[in-house]
Design a protein around this motif. Structure first.
Motif, mmCIF file in Angstrom:
data_model
loop_
_atom_site.group_PDB
_atom_site.id
_atom_site.type_symbol
_atom_site.label_atom_id
_atom_site.label_comp_id
_atom_site.label_asym_id
_atom_site.label_seq_id
_atom_site.Cartn_x
_atom_site.Cartn_y
_atom_site.Cartn_z
ATOM 1 N N PHE A 56 39.734 49.920 21.895
ATOM 2 C CA PHE A 56 40.847 49.282 21.194
ATOM 3 C C PHE A 56 41.281 48.016 21.930
ATOM 4 O O PHE A 56 41.197 47.954 23.156
ATOM 5 C CB PHE A 56 42.058 50.223 21.148
ATOM 6 N N GLU A 57 41.767 47.052 21.151
ATOM 7 C CA GLU A 57 42.389 45.865 21.754
ATOM 8 C C GLU A 57 43.903 46.032 21.735
ATOM 9 O O GLU A 57 44.479 46.403 20.713
ATOM 10 C CB GLU A 57 41.997 44.591 20.982
ATOM 11 N N ALA A 58 44.524 45.758 22.872
ATOM 12 C CA ALA A 58 45.982 45.833 22.988
ATOM 13 C C ALA A 58 46.597 44.546 22.450
ATOM 14 O O ALA A 58 46.204 43.447 22.865
ATOM 15 C CB ALA A 58 46.371 46.022 24.457
ATOM 16 N N VAL A 111 42.368 43.691 26.855
ATOM 17 C CA VAL A 111 43.683 43.090 27.074
ATOM 18 C C VAL A 111 43.530 41.567 27.101
ATOM 19 O O VAL A 111 42.646 41.045 27.788
ATOM 20 C CB VAL A 111 44.305 43.594 28.407
ATOM 21 N N ASN A 112 44.365 40.879 26.343
ATOM 22 C CA ASN A 112 44.325 39.411 26.301
ATOM 23 C C ASN A 112 45.031 38.815 27.508
ATOM 24 O O ASN A 112 46.084 39.292 27.921
ATOM 25 C CB ASN A 112 45.027 38.902 25.031
ATOM 26 N N LEU A 113 44.454 37.780 28.058
ATOM 27 C CA LEU A 113 45.097 37.054 29.160
ATOM 28 C C LEU A 113 45.298 35.609 28.733
ATOM 29 O O LEU A 113 44.345 34.921 28.372
ATOM 30 C CB LEU A 113 44.213 37.045 30.406
ATOM 31 N N LEU A 143 38.823 42.155 29.749
ATOM 32 C CA LEU A 143 39.843 41.105 29.710
ATOM 33 C C LEU A 143 39.376 40.008 28.770
ATOM 34 O O LEU A 143 38.255 39.514 28.903
ATOM 35 C CB LEU A 143 40.089 40.556 31.117
ATOM 36 N N GLU A 144 40.225 39.649 27.817
ATOM 37 C CA GLU A 144 39.865 38.618 26.844
ATOM 38 C C GLU A 144 40.524 37.302 27.228
ATOM 39 O O GLU A 144 41.740 37.218 27.330
ATOM 40 C CB GLU A 144 40.311 39.030 25.434
ATOM 41 N N ILE A 145 39.697 36.296 27.462
ATOM 42 C CA ILE A 145 40.256 34.978 27.741
ATOM 43 C C ILE A 145 39.734 33.992 26.694
ATOM 44 O O ILE A 145 38.704 34.233 26.072
ATOM 45 C CB ILE A 145 39.908 34.481 29.167
ATOM 46 N N LEU A 173 34.947 36.339 25.882
ATOM 47 C CA LEU A 173 35.388 35.006 25.485
ATOM 48 C C LEU A 173 35.913 35.131 24.055
ATOM 49 O O LEU A 173 35.145 35.356 23.120
ATOM 50 C CB LEU A 173 34.212 34.041 25.583
ATOM 51 N N ASP A 174 37.251 35.025 23.933
ATOM 52 C CA ASP A 174 37.936 35.286 22.662
ATOM 53 C C ASP A 174 37.959 34.034 21.790
ATOM 54 O O ASP A 174 37.886 32.916 22.302
ATOM 55 C CB ASP A 174 39.376 35.705 22.995
ATOM 56 N N ASP A 175 38.083 34.223 20.471
ATOM 57 C CA ASP A 175 38.261 33.108 19.519
ATOM 58 C C ASP A 175 37.157 32.067 19.635
ATOM 59 O O ASP A 175 37.410 30.870 19.497
ATOM 60 C CB ASP A 175 39.615 32.414 19.737
ATOM 61 N N ILE A 194 31.051 37.778 23.594
ATOM 62 C CA ILE A 194 31.629 36.647 22.874
ATOM 63 C C ILE A 194 32.258 37.203 21.603
ATOM 64 O O ILE A 194 31.610 37.948 20.870
ATOM 65 C CB ILE A 194 30.540 35.614 22.505
ATOM 66 N N LYS A 195 33.519 36.860 21.380
ATOM 67 C CA LYS A 195 34.176 37.276 20.142
ATOM 68 C C LYS A 195 34.210 36.100 19.176
ATOM 69 O O LYS A 195 34.822 35.066 19.465
ATOM 70 C CB LYS A 195 35.603 37.774 20.420
ATOM 71 N N ILE A 196 33.535 36.258 18.044
ATOM 72 C CA ILE A 196 33.473 35.163 17.069
ATOM 73 C C ILE A 196 34.797 35.085 16.329
ATOM 74 O O ILE A 196 35.285 36.091 15.801
ATOM 75 C CB ILE A 196 32.345 35.368 16.035
HETATM 76 MG MG MG Z 1 41.925 39.013 21.679
#
Ligand code: MG
Ligand code: C2E
Ligand code: MG
Ligand code: MG
Length: 276
Positions: A56-58, A111-113, A143-145, A173-175, A194-196
């Protein structure tokens, strides 16, 4: 008449601007006490791989005492500007890790940073401490940056990423694809995933340009030994298209919108029955 109109418009414009500014000021002031007053909470959105939930993503929310639930896109930039995001981010990390140890053992929590959190001194020590006190194995934290973190390609950035890598934490690597995408980042930084960005997913079942871009990102990631997650998957056509092209993980409202920590147990029970 034109002059009057112009003047009238200017006056209306200023008044609504003023109201907006006052609201923002009010929000900023109440943000200072939100942490002590326990007004933050976290929702969790599932990610799936080969049809099974893998984590899950917080996602942080702010329950303002009278303005309702404020989305992170609105208050995180304020918190960053006011130097509050470091403390808030640590709270998120602690909560998320404590939740994750109650989930099936192979699950990950993402978790997003924000840039300010990532660049904060002592980040890697804090991450290690939080994992340790929660009892969460580092490889279960992702960790999502975003690319904006890497804009300044300083040795500090690289050191932080490598220290996290050595710790065993996963980095996403988010977005990806919407901002300052530079292929040099992909060559130099140790990402796991990598998150598209949703922007390319929302019409991927029909738009040939989105399809070309998504196909390329998948090939690029796999060529570099990285996993690919698609964000914002909303319908079964998108999911089918992405699976067929080898996208590893899917996330989005098709699986579920973000949910409270308390609903996760029931959600997992129901989804295991559904896929049986
Ligand atoms: Mg994210
Ligand atoms: P993100 O990390 O890219 O998170 C995905 C966003 O897309 C979330 O918005 C999520 O609710 C939304 N979303 C997920 N699936 C779908 C879908 O199928 N359709 C649509 N239309 N939207 C979908 P949210 O929760 O408003 O968060 C926005 C951004 O705020 C996040 O984008 C992330 O950058 C940031 N954020 C959220 N929580 C935190 C946090 O704890 N710390 C930091 N630093 N940033 C956070
Ligand atoms: Mg994202
Ligand atoms: Mg996004």
């Amino acid at each position: 008449a034109a002059k009057n109109e112009g003047r009238g418009r200017a006056r209306t414009f200023n008044r609504s601007m003023l109201i907006m500014l006052e609201q923002r000021e009010m929000l900023r002031r109440s943000l200072r006490v939100a942490l002590q007053e326990q007004q933050f909470f976290i929702e969790y959105q599932p990610m799936a791989e080969s049809g099974s939930i893998v984590g899950f993503e917080a996602l942080l929310r702010w329950q303002h005492p009278f303005a309702g639930i404020i989305p992170p896109s609105m208050f995180i930039p304020m918190a960053e500007a006011d130097g509050l995001m470091g403390e808030i981010g640590e709270w998120v990390l602690e909560q998320a890790c404590r939740q994750a140890v109650t989930w099936p053992a192979h699950f990950t929590v993402a978790v997003n940073l924000s840039p300010a959190e990532f660049l904060r001194k002592g980040l890697t020590d804090r991450v290690a401490q939080i994992l340790d006190s929660a009892g969460l194995p580092p490889e279960h934290l992702e960790l999502e940056i975003t690319e904006s973190v890497l804009l300044e390609r300083t040795t500090n950035n690289l050191d932080t990423l490598h220290t996290l890598e050595v710790l065993g934490v996963r980095i996403s690597l988010d977005d990806f694809g919407t901002r300052y995408s530079s292929l040099a980042y992909l060559k130099n930084f140790p990402f796991d995933t990598i998150k598209i960005d949703r922007y390319f997913i929302k019409d991927v079942e029909t738009d040939v340009k989105s399809q070309a871009i998504v196909r390329s990102i998948i090939a690029l990631a796999h060529g570099l030994g990285m996993r690919v997650t698609a964000e914002g998957v909303e319908n079964a056509h998108q999911a089918a298209w992405l699976r067929k092209r080898g996208c590893d993980r899917l996330q989005g409202n098709l699986l579920s919108t973000p949910m409270s920590a308390e609903s996760i147990h029931d959600f997992l029970l129901i989804s295991s029955l559904a896929t049986r």
